[in-house]
Scaffold this motif. Structure first.
Motif, PDB file in Angstrom:
ATOM      1  N   PHE A   2      38.368  41.516  33.517  1.00  0.00           N
ATOM      2  CA  PHE A   2      37.137  42.269  33.737  1.00  0.00           C
ATOM      3  C   PHE A   2      36.926  43.312  32.636  1.00  0.00           C
ATOM      4  O   PHE A   2      35.850  43.393  32.054  1.00  0.00           O
ATOM      5  N   LEU A  19      45.620  49.897  44.248  1.00  0.00           N
ATOM      6  CA  LEU A  19      46.337  48.716  44.709  1.00  0.00           C
ATOM      7  C   LEU A  19      47.519  48.389  43.787  1.00  0.00           C
ATOM      8  O   LEU A  19      48.652  48.172  44.240  1.00  0.00           O
ATOM      9  N   VAL A  53      50.330  40.405  44.147  1.00  0.00           N
ATOM     10  CA  VAL A  53      49.109  41.215  44.088  1.00  0.00           C
ATOM     11  C   VAL A  53      49.024  41.938  42.743  1.00  0.00           C
ATOM     12  O   VAL A  53      47.964  42.000  42.123  1.00  0.00           O
ATOM     13  N   ALA A  74      47.954  39.281  40.248  1.00  0.00           N
ATOM     14  CA  ALA A  74      46.590  38.786  40.461  1.00  0.00           C
ATOM     15  C   ALA A  74      45.573  39.872  40.129  1.00  0.00           C
ATOM     16  O   ALA A  74      44.569  39.621  39.445  1.00  0.00           O
ATOM     17  N   GLU A  75      45.862  41.076  40.584  1.00  0.00           N
ATOM     18  CA  GLU A  75      44.963  42.189  40.303  1.00  0.00           C
ATOM     19  C   GLU A  75      44.939  42.484  38.803  1.00  0.00           C
ATOM     20  O   GLU A  75      43.896  42.858  38.244  1.00  0.00           O
ATOM     21  N   TRP A  80      39.901  51.179  42.792  1.00  0.00           N
ATOM     22  CA  TRP A  80      40.485  50.192  43.688  1.00  0.00           C
ATOM     23  C   TRP A  80      41.720  49.549  43.038  1.00  0.00           C
ATOM     24  O   TRP A  80      42.779  49.459  43.635  1.00  0.00           O
ATOM     25  N   PHE A 134      30.223  49.663  39.418  1.00  0.00           N
ATOM     26  CA  PHE A 134      31.202  48.625  39.732  1.00  0.00           C
ATOM     27  C   PHE A 134      32.474  48.846  38.917  1.00  0.00           C
ATOM     28  O   PHE A 134      33.589  48.782  39.439  1.00  0.00           O
ATOM     29  N   THR A 152      45.344  40.219  36.450  1.00  0.00           N
ATOM     30  CA  THR A 152      44.508  39.170  35.861  1.00  0.00           C
ATOM     31  C   THR A 152      43.039  39.554  35.986  1.00  0.00           C
ATOM     32  O   THR A 152      42.268  39.453  35.013  1.00  0.00           O
ATOM     33  N   LEU A 153      42.690  40.028  37.178  1.00  0.00           N
ATOM     34  CA  LEU A 153      41.313  40.441  37.424  1.00  0.00           C
ATOM     35  C   LEU A 153      40.928  41.615  36.520  1.00  0.00           C
ATOM     36  O   LEU A 153      39.883  41.598  35.861  1.00  0.00           O
TER      37      LEU A 153
END
Lengths: 290, 415
Positions: free
Chosen positions: A201, A161, A190, A193-194, A157, A150, A196-197
């Motif tokens: 993570f 992006l 994007v 937001a990405e 990914w 993952f 932040t992710l």
């Protein structure tokens, strides 16, 4: 432990009964470790230079931007690091594809050594859940666990992006020749937001899974030394270990143990990275919760 | 000493009577300035209560150089003109400047200072507080307290005096200090520019009125005209804009000059700090618009304190603000390429489809952005929730397990 191993059929395959459990086995080659190092340094830098914009209303936004010489300095560093990360990931993907399709290397796109999720990963996940609740034993993992896969795909990914969005924002005039201007809005959203992710993570989930959890704390040095002990591999990746034993490949992975200075440097660099990452998470928590 | 004083008063009185008598005519002749100085020129002369009556040498000189040098004492101290008995009583009538300056006095009586005095607040200024007394000079004289360059200091005698501000309940506080640091104050007091306004250029002089009074030049609706006395070009732009139109319709919320520029603390409009702070002013009415601006790169960089990127006035214009539907507006469809092109060279028709005030929650405003917002609002909580729980469970499991990593043996039996 030995009793359990004795139960395994692998033991009857003629494996030497007296193996040195403290010997070191290669897990990551130098290229892979350099790739992790590049991602680690660029990711930390990208997070630190991007967060002032993402959290422009936080009181620390201004000083974090000024650390890099204002928004223009931070922007310059951010673009440079972004280009390096993008190049590293593109190089990696290119290399994997070249190895798989040009050199015809097996096991990259499917199978126990592949990064592509396998049916076993879903079984492993189910079994790990059962283990969490004391309903079973921990799964016998292969070379890469489901959470490692993952992480891997998240980096691919995310970089694809965020890289694409970043390039649109970097070269808006050029981008506007093929995209309508409102795509800048989408790209900025994007990208944020990405980010932040990704920041959440990597600096929480990846740090915990890979480094900070009990048993690994303060870190798993394999990212720096590239090797694990025979004992560690057998404990943590039993399926891989057994497969290697069956194939007779285990001894070929034997490497000299890392020197003391290498271990020390690994700990210093790793601690710096972990501290920076956790520090950035604390800044985010402060901005969100204040 | 006391005897000497008494004697000198009597002597002076006798002398005065002698002078009057020697004139001989029927109608009593008013005392000349020299007559007054017979007593008041003596630096040691005192009243019964011991206070000096001396019109000392310095004051005499100042009077000699004053606008009123040719006038007789009794022209102002009129109650002494017809007096025959000297020494005259200790208490005289207040001098009435309006005898000659009737127009000024009439205006003064309408003003805030006179009305304060009528309300019993005697700290409020009268003629002499601003113009001086015996040393009165025309405003053209460089040393006059009412000279353009000296006026801020003259008003500051009260409006920069904390004691008077407190006791006089002057609500605006130390406004002289604020003015002093403003672009107008610096231009006038530091650079000596006659074109820079002093207090009276905005407030008027004798008939100063509160900003709440419709006749006041600093009444809200009158502000553009007041500032426009000097900033005529800017006023033309402002008058063409949407804010002036709203003001003319009587909308009390319509911004006037001082809302963005402040009244007394006016700064250069090209400084970073000013450019960044003015966004908040636009936000007092256009809160949603500023919020959406803050979602953009422009809004975030300016929020971080850097003014290199666009904020409100850079796109909408500072004074000639018009709605986007008006073809003359800087942000009308026809002008967007030019307006964005001020910073973004090669901005194209496609480029200007950028939304400088995005709203991710408005489907109409941008479908893709709306979907992206939806997607990440689902993905981020799901991802953090899933792996957060995963990590917590793992932590609990391995912590109880004595920090171990693998535990095939311990749980093998339970499986």
């Amino acid at each position: 432990m030995t009793a359990m191993l004795a139960d395994r059929p692998a033991h009857e395959d003629g494996r030497p009964s007296a193996i040195d459990a403290t010997r070191h086995l290669r897990r990551f080659d130098l290229k892979t470790r350099i790739l992790h190092g590049v991602i680690m340094v660029t990711f930390l830098g990208l997070a630190a230079t991007g967060m002032p914009l993402l959290f422009s209303d936080a009181p620390w936004g201004r000083w974090l931007a000024r650390v890099f010489g204002g928004f223009q300095g931070a922007g310059l560093v951010h673009r440079f690091l972004g280009a390096v990360l993008l190049a590293a990931v593109v190089w990696h993907v290119g290399e994997v594809l070249w190895r798989a399709f040009v050199r015809g290397e097996k096991g990259l796109l499917w199978g126990p050594t592949s990064m592509v999720p396998q049916p076993k990963d879903f079984v492993d996940f189910y079994q790990q859940m059962r283990w969490f609740f004391h309903l079973g034993s921990q799964p016998r993992f292969e070379q890469f666990t489901y959470w490692e896969k993952f992480d891997y795909w998240a980096v691919l990914w995310g970089t694809a992006l965020m890289g694409a969005a970043g390039l649109v924002l970097w070269f808006p005039q050029a981008a506007s020749r093929i995209l309508p201007g409102w795509m800048f809005n989408v790209a900025l959203f994007v990208h944020g937001a990405e980010a932040t992710l990704a920041i959440g993570f990597i600096f929480v989930v990846h740090f915990f899974n890979g480094h900070l959890r009990p048993g690994k704390f303060p870190m798993d040095l394999v990212w720096f030394t590239g090797s694990v002990t025979d004992h560690e591999l057998r404990e943590e990746r039993a399926a891989q270990y057994d497969r290697l034993v069956r194939a007779g490949d285990l001894d070929r992975l034997a490497v000299p143990p890392p020197t003391g200075s290498l271990v020390r440097r690994g700990y210093v660099l790793g601690t710096a990275g972990l501290t920076l990452g956790v520090g950035l998470i604390l800044l985010i928590l402060y901005a969100v919760l204040r | 000493m006391r005897i000497l004083f008494r004697a000198s008063l009597v002597a002076a009185g006798l002398l005065a009577v002698a002078v009057v008598a020697s004139a001989g005519q029927g109608a009593p002749k008013p005392p000349a300035n020299d007559d007054c100085l017979a007593c008041h020129g003596d630096p040691t002369a005192k009243r019964a209560n011991g206070t000096s009556i001396a019109f000392d040498e310095g004051t005499q000189k100042a009077f000699g150089a004053s606008k009123h040098a040719q006038m007789a004492c009794v022209d102002c101290h009129q109650d002494l003109a017809a007096l025959k008995e000297f020494p005259h009583p200790d208490t005289l009538a207040k001098v009435n400047c309006g005898t000659c300056h009737d127009a000024a006095q009439e205006k003064f009586m309408r003003g805030v200072h006179a009305r304060a005095r009528q309300d019993g607040r005697m700290l409020a200024a009268t003629c002499v507080d601003c113009h001086g007394m015996h040393d009165i000079q025309g405003a053209a004289e460089p040393s006059s307290p009412t000279n353009h360059l000296n006026l801020p200091a003259t008003c500051a005698k009260c409006h920069g005096n904390l004691d008077i501000i407190t006791r006089g309940h002057i609500q605006i506080g130390n406004v002289a200090a604020i003015y002093h640091d403003s672009i107008h104050g610096k231009a006038l007091e530091k650079s000596g520019l006659l074109v820079a306004p002093s207090c009276v250029d905005c407030h008027g002089n004798h008939d100063i009125a509160r900003k709440s009074e419709a006749t006041s030049p600093v009444f809200r609706a009158n502000i553009p005209a007041t500032c426009g006395k000097c900033h005529a070009g800017i006023k033309q732009q402002y008058d063409a804009g949407v804010h002036a139109a709203a003001l003319k319709k009587g909308d009390s919320r319509a911004p006037v000059c001082i809302d963005c520029h402040t009244a007394h603390a006016i700064q250069r409009a090209d400084t970073d700090s000013w450019r960044l702070a003015v966004t908040a002013e636009c936000g007092t009415c256009h809160a949603n618009v500023v919020d959406s601006f803050r979602l953009t790169f422009h809004g975030k960089v300016t929020e971080l304190g850097f003014s290199r990127v666009a904020s409100c006035a850079d796109c909408h214009g500072p004074h000639d603000i018009l709605p986007a539907l008006n073809p003359a507006s800087l942000v009308s469809q026809a002008n967007l390429v030019t307006t964005c092109g001020k910073c973004h060279a090669n901005a194209s028709a496609s480029f200007v489809k950028y939304d400088p005030h995005p709203n991710p929650r408005s489907y109409q405003r941008g479908r893709v952005l709306w979907w992206a917002n939806r997607f990440y609002w689902a993905l981020i909580p799901a991802c953090f929730g899933f792996f957060g729980l995963h990590s917590l469970l793992w932590f609990r499991r391995s912590w109880r397990n004595g920090h171990g990593t693998a535990s095939h043996e311990k749980d093998g039996g339970r499986a």
